[in-house]
Structures are given as C-alpha cells and as structure tokens.
Design a protein around this motif. Sequence first.
Motif, short mmCIF file in Angstrom:
data_model
loop_
_atom_site.label_atom_id
_atom_site.label_comp_id
_atom_site.label_asym_id
_atom_site.label_seq_id
_atom_site.Cartn_x
_atom_site.Cartn_y
_atom_site.Cartn_z
N THR A 207 0.85 -1.18 0.00
CA THR A 207 0.00 0.00 0.00
C THR A 207 0.89 1.23 0.00
N PRO A 208 0.45 2.35 -0.58
CA PRO A 208 1.31 3.54 -0.63
C PRO A 208 1.72 4.08 0.73
N ARG A 209 1.08 3.67 1.78
CA ARG A 209 1.43 4.18 3.12
C ARG A 209 2.55 3.40 3.78
N ILE A 210 2.96 2.30 3.17
CA ILE A 210 4.03 1.48 3.73
C ILE A 210 5.26 1.58 2.83
N PRO A 211 6.44 1.89 3.39
CA PRO A 211 7.62 2.06 2.55
C PRO A 211 8.13 0.74 1.98
N VAL A 212 8.65 0.83 0.77
CA VAL A 212 9.33 -0.30 0.13
C VAL A 212 10.83 0.02 0.13
N TYR A 213 11.61 -0.78 0.86
CA TYR A 213 13.06 -0.60 0.91
C TYR A 213 13.68 -1.42 -0.22
N ASP A 214 13.98 -0.74 -1.31
CA ASP A 214 14.53 -1.41 -2.49
C ASP A 214 16.04 -1.53 -2.34
N GLU A 228 10.86 -7.07 -11.53
CA GLU A 228 11.87 -8.10 -11.26
C GLU A 228 12.42 -8.02 -9.83
N ARG A 229 11.52 -7.92 -8.87
CA ARG A 229 11.93 -7.89 -7.48
C ARG A 229 11.32 -9.06 -6.72
N ARG A 230 12.02 -9.50 -5.71
CA ARG A 230 11.49 -10.44 -4.72
C ARG A 230 11.20 -9.62 -3.48
N ALA A 231 9.94 -9.59 -3.05
CA ALA A 231 9.56 -8.71 -1.95
C ALA A 231 8.94 -9.52 -0.82
N PHE A 232 9.13 -9.03 0.40
CA PHE A 232 8.57 -9.72 1.56
C PHE A 232 8.37 -8.71 2.69
N GLN A 233 7.45 -9.03 3.60
CA GLN A 233 7.09 -8.15 4.71
C GLN A 233 8.11 -8.25 5.83
N ARG A 234 8.49 -7.09 6.37
CA ARG A 234 9.33 -7.03 7.56
C ARG A 234 8.83 -5.91 8.45
N PHE A 235 9.34 -5.83 9.66
CA PHE A 235 8.95 -4.76 10.57
C PHE A 235 10.20 -3.99 11.00
N VAL A 236 10.08 -2.67 11.03
CA VAL A 236 11.21 -1.80 11.38
C VAL A 236 10.82 -0.97 12.60
N GLY A 248 9.71 -2.38 25.63
CA GLY A 248 10.37 -3.21 24.61
C GLY A 248 10.32 -2.64 23.21
N GLY A 249 9.76 -1.43 23.05
CA GLY A 249 9.75 -0.80 21.73
C GLY A 249 8.53 -1.15 20.92
N ALA A 250 8.41 -0.52 19.75
CA ALA A 250 7.30 -0.77 18.83
C ALA A 250 7.83 -0.78 17.42
N TYR A 251 7.12 -1.46 16.55
CA TYR A 251 7.57 -1.62 15.17
C TYR A 251 6.45 -1.29 14.20
N LYS A 252 6.83 -0.90 13.01
CA LYS A 252 5.85 -0.61 11.96
C LYS A 252 6.17 -1.46 10.74
N PRO A 253 5.16 -1.76 9.90
CA PRO A 253 5.40 -2.63 8.74
C PRO A 253 6.21 -1.94 7.65
N ALA A 254 6.99 -2.74 6.95
CA ALA A 254 7.74 -2.28 5.80
C ALA A 254 7.86 -3.45 4.82
N VAL A 255 8.25 -3.14 3.59
CA VAL A 255 8.48 -4.16 2.58
C VAL A 255 9.93 -4.08 2.13
N VAL A 256 10.60 -5.22 2.09
CA VAL A 256 11.98 -5.29 1.63
C VAL A 256 11.99 -5.92 0.25
N ALA A 257 12.69 -5.29 -0.69
CA ALA A 257 12.74 -5.79 -2.07
C ALA A 257 14.18 -6.06 -2.48
#
Length: 276
Positions: A207-214, A228-236, A248-257
């Motif tokens: 979704t446009p509200r979640i960053p894609v770390y290319d 031509e990317r392999r993408a998967f969900q991670r939390f930062v 213990g901190g908090a995390y938000k969703p991100a996508v790694v490509a």
Amino acid sequence: MSLKADIDDLWERKQDGLSATDATDDHLDVLAEFLTALEAGEVRAAEKSGGEWEANAWVKQGILLNFGLRETVAREYGGVDYHDVLPLRETADLGERGTRNTPDGTTIRRGAYLGEDCIMMSPSFVNIGAHVGDGTLVDSCDTVGSCAQIGENVKLGANTLIGGVLEPVENAPVIVEDEVSLGAGCRVTSGFVVGEGSIVGENTLLTPRIPVYDLVEDEVLYGELPPERRAFQRFVDSSVGENDLIPGGAYKPAVVATDVEKETLEATEREDALRE
C-alpha cells in the motif's frame, strides 16, 4: 456519437440532477453498451502510457453512472436471490476462450474482463471494471476489486485481496503487471503498482502508506514495487516505541525488495509445470 461521448454526456446530465428515477431506456442502453465494451476488453479503467499507468477517468465515470442511474432490484442467479443495481456477468464467452471458473462460488460482476486461459477457483470474486489478463490464476478466496488491472500470466495466491479504486476518477487503480506472483494472503491496495516479473512473499501488504526498501537501487519507494523484485514483509523500528507505555519498543510494517533469485524463479517454473 462515440461511446466516450455518450458517457461524457450522461455524466454531465447526472451532475445536473439526472437520477435513476428519470433515466430512460436510451440512457440504460448506453450503460449496457458500456458494460459490454468493458467485458470485451475494448475499454479499460487504466492504461500504460509513456511508462506510467494513467486512469481513464471517463471509464470510471461510466462505472459510477451504472450505479447512479440504475434502481436496485431483486435478482436471482444460480438459485440464489439477491438485490443489486447490476446482474452478474454472463460467462458463456469464457469457455470459448479457454478460461475456467469452478462452480459454487466464482462470482464475476458485469463489466469485468477475463482474458484467455484464465482460471478462477471457488470461492473468488472479480468486480466491475477489473481487467484480468490472459493466463492469470485467481485462486480460492481471492478478491479482485473494482477497476484493478491484472496483467498476463499472473498468479494470485489463495486469500489474496486486490483492492478497488473507483473514486476519485482521476486516480489510477491497483496495477499488477505481467508475470507477477503474489503469495497467499497478500494485500494490494490504494493504487499500488506491482512491477512486471516480481515475486511477492505470502501475507505481504503493499500500500502507498508502507515504505518499500529497495535494496537493489538503495532507495525507499512508496506506492510501487519495481519490476523483477522479490519482496517480503518485515517490521522496522517505530518512533512510537519511545513512549514509556510501550515496553520493549514498537515496530511498523515495511516491505523489503531484493533481486529475484534463480531459486525463486525455478520454484515458480515448477508451479507452472503443475498447472499444465
């Protein structure tokens, strides 16, 4: 007049107060012709021009007119009673093109296009204005939202949601380009563009509200996954984690490509072989 001109004229009349109560048979004939053109793939809610996807605003207006200028009536399909402004799509033409839809739960609304050699598994739903390309798999529990543009030879894994974008009419819908594979449970919303040939891991939210770390180009993107990317969900880490109420901190969703790996491509080819 051309179909576009007819829709433009009806849109202006609707803005001036034309309602479903006032709509004539001629008006409804224009709307029916428009739906037939969508189902034949002759018009589309969005098209690629100069490397960018652009919405065809008049097409989305035509879809909105089919809601605004029709009355909700009682209908029946397959022994099931329901109420809607539109009937479901006739499917006789699908068999002629080698497209399969399994019984007891594949629902296609009027104004949706399915290409040749597609597969729709039960239960699944394709909404008005959606365009599904040749050779694409819509798996069980999948939803393809209004105006979504799905390319050729795409695999939508089970329980995948492709969101609809109908308004504002200027906004491009969700785009999934050719040869994309979305793992089970993926969500693609709000006009996100999935680039050609990409492979997305299960339960990934795009979704446009979640960053894609290319990691290929070392940049952060919003609203798109490059080809031509392999993408998967991670939390930062999230700045909210600095609050004392969150131990213990908090995390938000991100996508790694990353680059599509050879092993991933081979696995996809094995899935192709199983389908043949």
